[in-house]
Design a protein around this motif. Sequence first.
Motif, PDB file in Angstrom:
ATOM      1  N   GLY A   8     -30.630   9.672   8.991  1.00 40.37           N
ATOM      2  CA  GLY A   8     -30.628   8.714   7.895  1.00 40.37           C
ATOM      3  C   GLY A   8     -31.742   8.990   6.901  1.00 40.37           C
ATOM      4  O   GLY A   8     -31.528   8.995   5.683  1.00 40.37           O
ATOM      5  N   SER A   9     -32.953   9.279   7.417  1.00 37.97           N
ATOM      6  CA  SER A   9     -34.075   9.571   6.522  1.00 37.97           C
ATOM      7  C   SER A   9     -33.788  10.839   5.715  1.00 37.97           C
ATOM      8  O   SER A   9     -34.074  10.913   4.521  1.00 37.97           O
ATOM      9  CB  SER A   9     -35.362   9.778   7.325  1.00 37.97           C
ATOM     10  OG  SER A   9     -35.582   8.694   8.171  1.00 37.97           O
ATOM     11  N   LEU A  10     -33.212  11.830   6.407  1.00 39.15           N
ATOM     12  CA  LEU A  10     -32.885  13.093   5.738  1.00 39.15           C
ATOM     13  C   LEU A  10     -31.891  12.852   4.598  1.00 39.15           C
ATOM     14  O   LEU A  10     -32.030  13.397   3.497  1.00 39.15           O
ATOM     15  CB  LEU A  10     -32.270  14.041   6.775  1.00 39.15           C
ATOM     16  CG  LEU A  10     -32.588  15.516   6.654  1.00 39.15           C
ATOM     17  CD1 LEU A  10     -34.090  15.732   6.573  1.00 39.15           C
ATOM     18  CD2 LEU A  10     -32.013  16.259   7.855  1.00 39.15           C
ATOM     19  N   LEU A 123     -46.316   2.472   8.466  1.00 41.56           N
ATOM     20  CA  LEU A 123     -44.950   2.319   7.958  1.00 41.56           C
ATOM     21  C   LEU A 123     -44.130   3.590   8.072  1.00 41.56           C
ATOM     22  O   LEU A 123     -42.918   3.580   7.912  1.00 41.56           O
ATOM     23  CB  LEU A 123     -44.982   1.880   6.488  1.00 41.56           C
ATOM     24  CG  LEU A 123     -45.194   0.390   6.252  1.00 41.56           C
ATOM     25  CD1 LEU A 123     -45.328   0.089   4.779  1.00 41.56           C
ATOM     26  CD2 LEU A 123     -44.026  -0.392   6.861  1.00 41.56           C
ATOM     27  N   LEU A 124     -44.806   4.723   8.334  1.00 41.37           N
ATOM     28  CA  LEU A 124     -44.069   5.982   8.406  1.00 41.37           C
ATOM     29  C   LEU A 124     -44.166   6.643   9.779  1.00 41.37           C
ATOM     30  O   LEU A 124     -43.639   7.730   9.989  1.00 41.37           O
ATOM     31  CB  LEU A 124     -44.595   6.958   7.346  1.00 41.37           C
ATOM     32  CG  LEU A 124     -44.197   6.688   5.889  1.00 41.37           C
ATOM     33  CD1 LEU A 124     -45.024   7.517   4.939  1.00 41.37           C
ATOM     34  CD2 LEU A 124     -42.718   6.960   5.684  1.00 41.37           C
ATOM     35  N   THR A 134     -38.277   4.866   3.922  1.00 44.34           N
ATOM     36  CA  THR A 134     -37.592   5.869   3.108  1.00 44.34           C
ATOM     37  C   THR A 134     -36.420   5.236   2.375  1.00 44.34           C
ATOM     38  O   THR A 134     -36.175   5.526   1.193  1.00 44.34           O
ATOM     39  CB  THR A 134     -37.104   7.021   4.008  1.00 44.34           C
ATOM     40  OG1 THR A 134     -38.148   7.375   4.901  1.00 44.34           O
ATOM     41  CG2 THR A 134     -36.742   8.240   3.184  1.00 44.34           C
ATOM     42  N   LEU A 135     -35.710   4.364   3.093  1.00 44.31           N
ATOM     43  CA  LEU A 135     -34.543   3.709   2.498  1.00 44.31           C
ATOM     44  C   LEU A 135     -34.954   2.859   1.296  1.00 44.31           C
ATOM     45  O   LEU A 135     -34.298   2.885   0.248  1.00 44.31           O
ATOM     46  CB  LEU A 135     -33.862   2.834   3.555  1.00 44.31           C
ATOM     47  CG  LEU A 135     -32.456   2.320   3.212  1.00 44.31           C
ATOM     48  CD1 LEU A 135     -31.502   3.499   3.064  1.00 44.31           C
ATOM     49  CD2 LEU A 135     -31.949   1.379   4.297  1.00 44.31           C
ATOM     50  N   VAL A 136     -36.057   2.112   1.463  1.00 45.87           N
ATOM     51  CA  VAL A 136     -36.514   1.258   0.360  1.00 45.87           C
ATOM     52  C   VAL A 136     -36.899   2.117  -0.850  1.00 45.87           C
ATOM     53  O   VAL A 136     -36.512   1.832  -1.988  1.00 45.87           O
ATOM     54  CB  VAL A 136     -37.716   0.392   0.825  1.00 45.87           C
ATOM     55  CG1 VAL A 136     -38.374  -0.280  -0.378  1.00 45.87           C
ATOM     56  CG2 VAL A 136     -37.245  -0.640   1.833  1.00 45.87           C
ATOM     57  N   ALA A 194     -42.354  14.947  -0.796  1.00 45.26           N
ATOM     58  CA  ALA A 194     -43.333  14.274   0.056  1.00 45.26           C
ATOM     59  C   ALA A 194     -42.637  13.559   1.213  1.00 45.26           C
ATOM     60  O   ALA A 194     -43.083  13.622   2.365  1.00 45.26           O
ATOM     61  CB  ALA A 194     -44.132  13.280  -0.775  1.00 45.26           C
ATOM     62  N   LEU A 195     -41.506  12.893   0.922  1.00 40.56           N
ATOM     63  CA  LEU A 195     -40.768  12.203   1.983  1.00 40.56           C
ATOM     64  C   LEU A 195     -40.164  13.206   2.971  1.00 40.56           C
ATOM     65  O   LEU A 195     -40.068  12.944   4.176  1.00 40.56           O
ATOM     66  CB  LEU A 195     -39.640  11.362   1.377  1.00 40.56           C
ATOM     67  CG  LEU A 195     -40.065  10.054   0.727  1.00 40.56           C
ATOM     68  CD1 LEU A 195     -38.900   9.440  -0.014  1.00 40.56           C
ATOM     69  CD2 LEU A 195     -40.582   9.093   1.789  1.00 40.56           C
ATOM     70  N   TYR A 196     -39.753  14.357   2.420  1.00 40.30           N
ATOM     71  CA  TYR A 196     -39.183  15.412   3.255  1.00 40.30           C
ATOM     72  C   TYR A 196     -40.214  15.864   4.288  1.00 40.30           C
ATOM     73  O   TYR A 196     -39.905  15.991   5.482  1.00 40.30           O
ATOM     74  CB  TYR A 196     -38.789  16.566   2.335  1.00 40.30           C
ATOM     75  CG  TYR A 196     -37.840  17.588   2.904  1.00 40.30           C
ATOM     76  CD1 TYR A 196     -36.837  17.222   3.797  1.00 40.30           C
ATOM     77  CD2 TYR A 196     -37.911  18.917   2.516  1.00 40.30           C
ATOM     78  CE1 TYR A 196     -35.946  18.163   4.290  1.00 40.30           C
ATOM     79  CE2 TYR A 196     -37.023  19.863   2.994  1.00 40.30           C
ATOM     80  CZ  TYR A 196     -36.049  19.489   3.881  1.00 40.30           C
ATOM     81  OH  TYR A 196     -35.171  20.428   4.358  1.00 40.30           O
TER      82      TYR A 196
END
Lengths: 286, 284
Positions: A8-10, A123-124, A134-136, A194-196
């Motif tokens: 999901g994060s990906l 949070l991460l 990540t979704l937000v 950065a999220l990746y």
Amino acid sequence: MEHLLYIGSLMCVWIIVSLAVNLVIGYAGMMAMGHAAYLGVGAYTAASLNIFLGVDYFSAMVIAALSGAVVAVLTLLPLLRLSGFYFALATLGLNFVFFDLFHNLAPRVEGSEGLHGLKLPALLTTADTRFMTTLVITAACILVATHLVGSPFGRLLRATRDRPEAVSAVGKNPTTCQVVVWGVSGALTGLAGALYAATLFYIDPTLFTLNASILMLVFVGVGGLASIAGSILGPVLLIAFTESLRFIGLPSQLLGPVQQGLYGALLIGLMIFRRQGLVGKHDFHE
Amino acid sequence: MNTLQVLAIGLGLAGYYALVAVGFALIFATLRIFHIAHGTVFITGGYAFFLLHRVQGFGLILSGLLAIAAAALLGLAIDKAVYLPVLRRGGGLFSVFIASLGVSLIVEAGFLAYTKGVVSVARTDMLDILNAGPVAVRTLDLAVLAIVAVLYGLLYLWLHRTKVGLEVRGLTDNGSLAAVVGVNVDRTRTHIFLLASALAGIAGVLTAYDMGINPDSGSRTLFVAVVAVILGGLRNLLLGTLIGSVALGILTAYAGFFFPEWVTFGVFVTMILLILVRPQGLFG
């Protein structure tokens, strides 16, 4: 469950990237084929700031987005005098140029090819909070992009794509418009980088090659050009599909080739049968 | 290892680039198709040769000819099965370019699944080396350069002494006009794809014999060849690609010798600068 949250994060990461790429290819008609470079810039900026300087990861993300925008605009400026084909070719070259830069100059953790050991905030840290965060962030990016393409600027953008001379005729500068959207696209890509890094825990230069840029092209092409919904559908459907290949027990050393072959076939099929993708409002012109 | 030796290596590399580049340039100049998949035609020639010669044990010449034929047919098949359908359904040259990217992904994936990324070398024996003063020259490089010279000579004759060649030159100048004055574009197109792909196949066979190939050799070699074509320009197809290939061969050899980590960087920065400064090529 943990793995589903990871997927999901990906998906979220690639949705942001697809939005960024669709802004330039779909809405502005600029054939971007080198966004892997900006993804890498974002990932490396955030990870190095966090690992070596101890910068809080959320601040690092903001800086990653900024550096993505700056690098994107700096690389675009010399290329602005090119059009069509040569523009695409030059952006394609960026993949190779930045790969060597990452490979030779980017910091690495002792004993590995890349960076790991991120100090992530609460949070991460766990899979479920990471997915929610990540979704937000992704939802915020979708809102920003929707707002952008619906605004007068979005109209100007499509006009720049379709009739640049008409844009000049009403006293607007199409070049400024291109630079601004390219910068926004670079910022989104940097943020996604950065999220990746936070999703994968480990980054190395091989993540940011031509293959990543082609992947973006496939996501956006399948979802549909000049469509926000398309930028969401493309990565979600394709990542779900390729991950399901893993579930049905395809041997892992065949997974890469099968995925690559599938993406190749999709590109050919799209170009022959449906150039606007699933829900696109525009197609690969020329 | 002295700098003159590096020059010899560069000229050897230039031979391979020249064979790939001239076919790419021929297709791009006449049909305006940016044939990225030309790189996979090149490795297909190499892998066919590897399979026939090294794995199946067929003779050198027979395997080579069959491999070249396989490459030529693959090139033609790509045009007939992918490019023409895209164009017929209203796709532009950009769509063809993306479809071409798709073709190379598929073919490369096939070879990746087969080889797991390992380099395949088709020869089993050592290469002969001639010592000429301070420079050691491999006889294979001399043979490659001789082959390139002969093929370029034949290409010159084909372009300037045959009817198809005349039509090809007509397409280079003005495609629609050529069709109007009765050039059979479909037939000429078939000739162009067969010939260009056969040349890439020859380069593939030689490379597989010499240093071996792996699944991404195709795109790597193709991109260098593209830069060579951009450098040489399309005005004078043969001379341009020849000069471009020699320049790129020498550039990559010296870059590889002094800054091995920066070869790709050098090639693509050169490409971007060239596109910016002189998109028509240095001699265009």
